[in-house]
Design a protein around this motif. Structure first.
Motif, PDB file in Angstrom:
ATOM      1  N   ARG A  99       0.649  -1.189  -0.180  1.00  0.00           N
ATOM      2  CA  ARG A  99      -0.166  -0.128  -0.162  1.00  0.00           C
ATOM      3  C   ARG A  99       0.833   1.045  -0.066  1.00  0.00           C
ATOM      4  NH1 ARG A  99      -3.910   2.349   4.590  1.00  0.00           N
ATOM      5  NH2 ARG A  99      -5.500   3.426   3.276  1.00  0.00           N
ATOM      6  N   LEU A 100       1.829   1.243   0.918  1.00  0.00           N
ATOM      7  CA  LEU A 100       2.864   2.435   0.962  1.00  0.00           C
ATOM      8  C   LEU A 100       3.520   2.800  -0.290  1.00  0.00           C
ATOM      9  CD1 LEU A 100       4.307   4.671   2.813  1.00  0.00           C
ATOM     10  CD2 LEU A 100       5.876   2.858   3.416  1.00  0.00           C
ATOM     11  N   MET A 101       3.919   1.590  -1.186  1.00  0.00           N
ATOM     12  CA  MET A 101       4.457   1.832  -2.245  1.00  0.00           C
ATOM     13  C   MET A 101       3.975   2.643  -3.368  1.00  0.00           C
ATOM     14  SD  MET A 101       7.714   0.729  -1.866  1.00  0.00           S
ATOM     15  CE  MET A 101       7.406   1.743  -0.169  1.00  0.00           C
ATOM     16  N   ARG A 102       2.565   2.561  -3.206  1.00  0.00           N
ATOM     17  CA  ARG A 102       1.507   3.105  -4.278  1.00  0.00           C
ATOM     18  C   ARG A 102       1.402   4.686  -4.037  1.00  0.00           C
ATOM     19  NH1 ARG A 102      -3.526   0.049  -5.765  1.00  0.00           N
ATOM     20  NH2 ARG A 102      -4.244   1.015  -3.614  1.00  0.00           N
ATOM     21  N   TRP A 103       2.072   5.095  -3.068  1.00  0.00           N
ATOM     22  CA  TRP A 103       1.734   6.614  -2.595  1.00  0.00           C
ATOM     23  C   TRP A 103       2.831   7.497  -2.892  1.00  0.00           C
ATOM     24  CZ3 TRP A 103       0.446   5.320   3.256  1.00  0.00           C
ATOM     25  CH2 TRP A 103      -1.009   4.943   3.217  1.00  0.00           C
ATOM     26  N   ARG A 104       4.003   6.949  -3.939  1.00  0.00           N
ATOM     27  CA  ARG A 104       4.738   7.971  -4.543  1.00  0.00           C
ATOM     28  C   ARG A 104       5.661   8.673  -3.270  1.00  0.00           C
ATOM     29  NH1 ARG A 104       3.149   4.796  -7.660  1.00  0.00           N
ATOM     30  NH2 ARG A 104       1.776   5.415  -9.655  1.00  0.00           N
ATOM     31  N   GLY A 105       5.940   7.783  -2.308  1.00  0.00           N
ATOM     32  CA  GLY A 105       6.595   8.649  -1.311  1.00  0.00           C
ATOM     33  C   GLY A 105       8.044   8.973  -1.748  1.00  0.00           C
ATOM     34  N   VAL A 106       8.942   8.149  -2.645  1.00  0.00           N
ATOM     35  CA  VAL A 106      10.163   8.578  -3.137  1.00  0.00           C
ATOM     36  C   VAL A 106      10.049   9.878  -3.473  1.00  0.00           C
ATOM     37  CG1 VAL A 106      12.051   7.851  -4.791  1.00  0.00           C
ATOM     38  CG2 VAL A 106      10.638   6.198  -3.268  1.00  0.00           C
ATOM     39  N   ARG A 107       9.146  10.303  -4.310  1.00  0.00           N
ATOM     40  CA  ARG A 107       8.995  11.633  -5.232  1.00  0.00           C
ATOM     41  C   ARG A 107       8.839  12.805  -4.217  1.00  0.00           C
ATOM     42  NH1 ARG A 107       8.823  10.230 -10.338  1.00  0.00           N
ATOM     43  NH2 ARG A 107       7.917   8.080 -10.892  1.00  0.00           N
ATOM     44  N   ALA A 108       8.295  12.316  -2.707  1.00  0.00           N
ATOM     45  CA  ALA A 108       8.238  13.425  -1.719  1.00  0.00           C
ATOM     46  C   ALA A 108       9.318  13.592  -0.908  1.00  0.00           C
ATOM     47  CB  ALA A 108       6.953  13.032  -0.968  1.00  0.00           C
ATOM     48  N   ARG A 109      10.419  13.001  -1.321  1.00  0.00           N
ATOM     49  CA  ARG A 109      11.498  12.878  -0.441  1.00  0.00           C
ATOM     50  C   ARG A 109      12.232  14.384  -0.434  1.00  0.00           C
ATOM     51  NH1 ARG A 109      13.113  10.703  -5.148  1.00  0.00           N
ATOM     52  NH2 ARG A 109      14.954  11.242  -5.959  1.00  0.00           N
TER      53      ARG A 109
END
Length: 402
Positions: free
Chosen positions: A262-272
């Motif tokens: 679920r977390l991987m689908r939230w584009r967290g890397v792009r929000a770093r």
């Protein structure tokens, strides 16, 4: 959806009136101060380096004050800030808010000095805050007819039950302290999974729309999200009801894996690029990792149970709490939603605290050193929040109306 209430902080510069103009102000500050002071006390008590005037044994006092003392204040600060947005009603302010904070503080004192008073008195004083808070939240949700958030009342009821069970052990009525603490931790972790699962993709979507409109957006809520939350609920219930079993370990691994997907689908890397946003992903990641470690440890028995447990407490609860408190404080006081250097230092400190606490059982002769440094990093993180955000929490809002 009801309109968000438009209310002003008091026009006068009376600091007390400003401080009591919204629930996040006194409760976030109280939670941070108690976290910074209470955890070192807990560690000293646990390691027999200090004696406290409480009826609670060291492990139960530690769990009680982190889950129901610190955790209770954080939940109160969040809900008293969120509920007006859910219901369109004015927030709890002034004397009623002061009374609620006083009940929370009374509970902390009563538990700390419970050895010098009847156990029933200490329990009654401590349970007064969650009992009154349940009534406040239920009244607001019912009056605003915001039935979608009625599960928050159920969560508060579980925190009350867990708290009560720890007191029953302190009163020598039942050996329920451990299960009470487990209920408290499980409820807080589930709230992180639920609420963090709402705000993290939502804030990420808004941020990407402004900064990188051409980028892929976080996936919308769908069947995977429902499965992940259901699996998490089942795994946490099993941990409370059937701890130390292989079937519970399997459920924890399934839940952790689903949350990770679920977390991987939230584009967290792009929000770093924005720590104020990325830390929400980090906090949610600790929930997935904590469940995976707990399940893996149950099946393989690689270390004692405290290491995976602290991935959920120091990691998930500790990190997500600071992520929400910093963001909510900045947003509701008119500050830019950007992490300054001090805020980044808070995030670094809580991350180091979680890593060191998990690693402590692996450090052999240096266990107590690792434990002390982890506690110090935790206190530093919450102490920095109290210090750096004190002016925001006690001063008037910038940039006009709230």
């Amino acid at each position: 959806m009801p309109p968000i209430p438009r209310y002003r902080a008091p026009a006068s510069q009376n600091l007390l009136a400003v401080f009591l103009s919204a629930g996040f102000r006194p409760f976030f500050l109280s939670a941070a101060l108690w976290a910074a002071v209470g955890l070192p006390l807990s560690v000293a008590y646990l390691e027999a380096a200090a004696e406290l005037p409480t009826r609670f044994p060291p492990s139960i006092w530690h769990a009680h004050e982190m889950a129901f003392g610190f955790g209770g204040a954080v939940v109160a600060g969040f809900l008293l800030t969120a509920i007006p947005n859910w219901t369109g009603r004015m927030p709890l302010q002034g004397a009623p808010l002061a009374g609620l904070v006083a009940l929370w503080l009374l509970g902390r004192v009563a538990v700390l000095v419970s050895r010098s008073e009847p156990a029933l008195v200490a329990a009654a004083l401590d349970l007064a805050f969650p009992a009154v808070f349940i009534f406040v939240v239920a009244r607001e949700i019912a009056t605003g007819r915001n039935w979608r958030n009625l599960p928050m009342v159920a969560a508060l009821a579980l925190l009350f039950i867990g708290n009560l069970l720890t007191h029953l052990e302190a009163m020598d009525l039942a050996a329920t302290g451990a299960i009470g603490a487990h209920i408290g931790v499980a409820t807080l972790v589930m709230l992180v999974a639920l609420i963090g699962g709402r705000i993290t993709p939502s804030f990420t979507r808004n941020w990407l729309a402004k900064t990188s409109p051409a980028e892929d957006q976080p996936a919308p809520f769908d069947a995977l999200d429902r499965f992940a939350l259901a699996a998490t609920l089942v795994a946490l219930v099993a941990w409370v009801a059937l701890p130390d079993t292989r079937s519970t370990g399997v459920l924890q691994i399934v839940a952790g894996a689903a949350l990770f997907l679920r977390l991987m689908r939230w584009r967290g890397v792009r929000a770093r690029a924005e720590p104020l946003l990325f830390v929400l992903h980090l906090g949610y990641g600790w929930v997935a990792l904590g469940l995976l470690l707990m399940g893996g440890n149950e099946l393989l028995s690689v270390t004692d149970s405290t290491a995976p447990l602290h991935a959920l407490t120091a990691g998930a609860i500790g990190t997500m709490t600071l992520a929400v408190m910093t963001r909510a404080t900045r947003g509701h006081t008119g500050r830019a939603l950007v992490a300054d250097r001090g805020t980044v230092a808070i995030y670094v400190a809580i991350t180091l605290a979680a890593i060191l606490r998990i690693a402590a059982p692996f450090t052999g002769d240096y266990y107590f050193v690792a434990l002390a440094v982890a506690a110090g990093m935790w206190s530093l993180a919450y102490g920095l929040f109290a210090l750096l955000y004190f002016g925001m929490l006690t001063g008037p809002r910038l940039q006009g109306e709230g």
